[in-house]
Design a protein around this motif. Sequence first.
Motif, PDB file in Angstrom:
ATOM      1  N   VAL A   1      60.810  37.329 138.245  1.00 45.77           N
ATOM      2  CA  VAL A   1      60.433  38.440 139.117  1.00 45.77           C
ATOM      3  C   VAL A   1      59.554  37.904 140.236  1.00 45.77           C
ATOM      4  N   ALA A   2      59.477  38.678 141.300  1.00 43.01           N
ATOM      5  CA  ALA A   2      58.638  38.302 142.431  1.00 43.01           C
ATOM      6  C   ALA A   2      57.726  39.457 142.807  1.00 43.01           C
ATOM      7  N   VAL A   3      56.490  39.133 143.177  1.00 40.51           N
ATOM      8  CA  VAL A   3      55.550  40.116 143.704  1.00 40.51           C
ATOM      9  C   VAL A   3      55.054  39.595 145.047  1.00 40.51           C
ATOM     10  N   VAL A   4      54.691  40.528 145.920  1.00 42.82           N
ATOM     11  CA  VAL A   4      54.216  40.156 147.250  1.00 42.82           C
ATOM     12  C   VAL A   4      52.772  40.621 147.385  1.00 42.82           C
ATOM     13  N   ILE A   5      51.859  39.677 147.605  1.00 42.35           N
ATOM     14  CA  ILE A   5      50.427  39.970 147.596  1.00 42.35           C
ATOM     15  C   ILE A   5      49.769  39.489 148.893  1.00 42.35           C
ATOM     16  N   ASN A   6      48.911  40.339 149.452  1.00 42.54           N
ATOM     17  CA  ASN A   6      48.173  39.987 150.657  1.00 42.54           C
ATOM     18  C   ASN A   6      47.200  38.847 150.366  1.00 42.54           C
ATOM     19  N   LYS A   7      47.109  37.909 151.292  1.00 39.70           N
ATOM     20  CA  LYS A   7      46.255  36.743 151.089  1.00 39.70           C
ATOM     21  C   LYS A   7      44.770  37.097 151.022  1.00 39.70           C
ATOM     22  N   ASN A   8      44.393  38.233 151.608  1.00 41.89           N
ATOM     23  CA  ASN A   8      42.983  38.637 151.602  1.00 41.89           C
ATOM     24  C   ASN A   8      42.548  39.270 150.288  1.00 41.89           C
ATOM     25  N   ASN A   9      43.508  39.585 149.430  1.00 40.71           N
ATOM     26  CA  ASN A   9      43.187  40.270 148.176  1.00 40.71           C
ATOM     27  C   ASN A   9      42.727  39.284 147.102  1.00 40.71           C
TER      28      ASN A   9
ATOM     29  N   LEU B   1      56.010  31.441 148.136  1.00 40.03           N
ATOM     30  CA  LEU B   1      56.462  31.290 149.517  1.00 40.03           C
ATOM     31  C   LEU B   1      55.457  31.950 150.447  1.00 40.03           C
ATOM     32  N   ASP B   2      54.930  31.166 151.375  1.00 42.82           N
ATOM     33  CA  ASP B   2      53.989  31.677 152.364  1.00 42.82           C
ATOM     34  C   ASP B   2      54.771  32.425 153.442  1.00 42.82           C
ATOM     35  N   VAL B   3      54.471  33.716 153.608  1.00 40.77           N
ATOM     36  CA  VAL B   3      55.175  34.516 154.614  1.00 40.77           C
ATOM     37  C   VAL B   3      54.188  35.110 155.635  1.00 40.77           C
ATOM     38  N   GLY B   4      53.145  34.349 155.937  1.00 38.59           N
ATOM     39  CA  GLY B   4      52.191  34.792 156.941  1.00 38.59           C
ATOM     40  C   GLY B   4      50.992  35.478 156.319  1.00 38.59           C
ATOM     41  N   THR B   5      50.927  36.796 156.458  1.00 38.94           N
ATOM     42  CA  THR B   5      49.794  37.554 155.908  1.00 38.94           C
ATOM     43  C   THR B   5      49.863  37.662 154.388  1.00 38.94           C
ATOM     44  N   HIS B   6      51.042  37.468 153.819  1.00 36.56           N
ATOM     45  CA  HIS B   6      51.254  37.629 152.381  1.00 36.56           C
ATOM     46  C   HIS B   6      51.871  36.369 151.768  1.00 36.56           C
ATOM     47  N   THR B   7      51.847  36.330 150.444  1.00 34.65           N
ATOM     48  CA  THR B   7      52.542  35.290 149.699  1.00 34.65           C
ATOM     49  C   THR B   7      53.491  35.948 148.707  1.00 34.65           C
ATOM     50  N   ILE B   8      54.705  35.420 148.640  1.00 29.60           N
ATOM     51  CA  ILE B   8      55.654  35.875 147.620  1.00 29.60           C
ATOM     52  C   ILE B   8      55.481  34.963 146.406  1.00 29.60           C
ATOM     53  N   PHE B   9      55.043  35.539 145.299  1.00 29.98           N
ATOM     54  CA  PHE B   9      54.875  34.787 144.057  1.00 29.98           C
ATOM     55  C   PHE B   9      56.069  35.056 143.143  1.00 29.98           C
ATOM     56  N   VAL B  10      56.733  34.000 142.699  1.00 26.16           N
ATOM     57  CA  VAL B  10      57.871  34.125 141.786  1.00 26.16           C
ATOM     58  C   VAL B  10      57.441  33.627 140.410  1.00 26.16           C
ATOM     59  N   GLY B  11      57.685  34.445 139.397  1.00 27.11           N
ATOM     60  CA  GLY B  11      57.271  34.063 138.057  1.00 27.11           C
ATOM     61  C   GLY B  11      58.378  34.220 137.034  1.00 27.11           C
ATOM     62  N   LYS B  12      58.359  33.346 136.034  1.00 27.46           N
ATOM     63  CA  LYS B  12      59.292  33.455 134.910  1.00 27.46           C
ATOM     64  C   LYS B  12      58.704  34.428 133.900  1.00 27.46           C
ATOM     65  N   VAL B  13      59.457  35.446 133.552  1.00 30.94           N
ATOM     66  CA  VAL B  13      58.975  36.478 132.631  1.00 30.94           C
ATOM     67  C   VAL B  13      58.894  35.912 131.214  1.00 30.94           C
ATOM     68  N   VAL B  14      57.711  36.047 130.617  1.00 27.44           N
ATOM     69  CA  VAL B  14      57.512  35.537 129.257  1.00 27.44           C
ATOM     70  C   VAL B  14      57.362  36.674 128.252  1.00 27.44           C
ATOM     71  N   ASP B  15      57.130  37.875 128.734  1.00 31.52           N
ATOM     72  CA  ASP B  15      57.055  39.017 127.842  1.00 31.52           C
ATOM     73  C   ASP B  15      57.263  40.298 128.653  1.00 31.52           C
ATOM     74  N   ALA B  16      57.823  41.317 128.013  1.00 34.78           N
ATOM     75  CA  ALA B  16      58.054  42.608 128.670  1.00 34.78           C
ATOM     76  C   ALA B  16      58.185  43.672 127.595  1.00 34.78           C
TER      77      ALA B  16
END
Length: 235
Positions: free
Chosen positions: A42-50, A122-137
């Motif tokens: 899965v991927a989440v997109v998070i602001n670099k200032n957070n 992946l650096d996309v400017g103001t945000h970063t796209i973080f991709v993670g392997k799901v280990v539990d759900a």
Amino acid sequence: MNNKALYKISYGLYVVTSKKGKKLNGQIANTAIQVTSDPVQVAVVINKNNLTHEFIKNSKVFAVSVLSKITPMTFIGQFGFKSGKDTANKFENVEYKIGKTGAPIVLDNSIAYLEAELVNSLDVGTHTIFVGKVVDAEVIDDNEEPMTYAYYHEVKKGKSPKNAPTYMEEKKEKETKKEDKKMDKYRCSVCGYLYNPAKGDPDSGIDPGTPFEDLPDDWTCPVCGASKDQFVKEA
């Protein structure tokens, strides 16, 4: 180019959490997607200032809690309008557990959750796209519907479409516009919520026609929970 086309993209509403040492943090996010099925990623997109951005980069783990349609605005405000840099503990009075990765998993108002270990970014400017392997759900509540970003804006924020039951109320507000001017409106300096005396705050038991000055001292912003003294009068 018509930027309004972007409004047609569908989003959800989630609490993305992570850790840094023994410290925990989380934030509201509207972008969390599955990118592969084998392995499940899965991927989440998070602001670099957070602060959550800093925590994910440091610990290389994160969790995503899917919020239900009936999540209170005050809960969204707690994770969405308060920075972990200024708030001692966002998880105070919130039910959560520590997952397999060590990341906190918010259980309150969640219908499902997943946690992941970072595999790419992946650096996309103001945000970063973080991709993670799901280990539990896990599914917490299979009966409740997930909240969409559109529902959050159109219903939770009071922006009702013409076919909504509240449309007549909006028309009535236009008719009483002159009366509204007699009472000052106050805006929350934290999240931008506008207290309109003509509307009051029915969810908190505040009747329409109640001036801001007459609100109880312990009244708080219905969106982010900010105290009354954090409101400023509209010019």
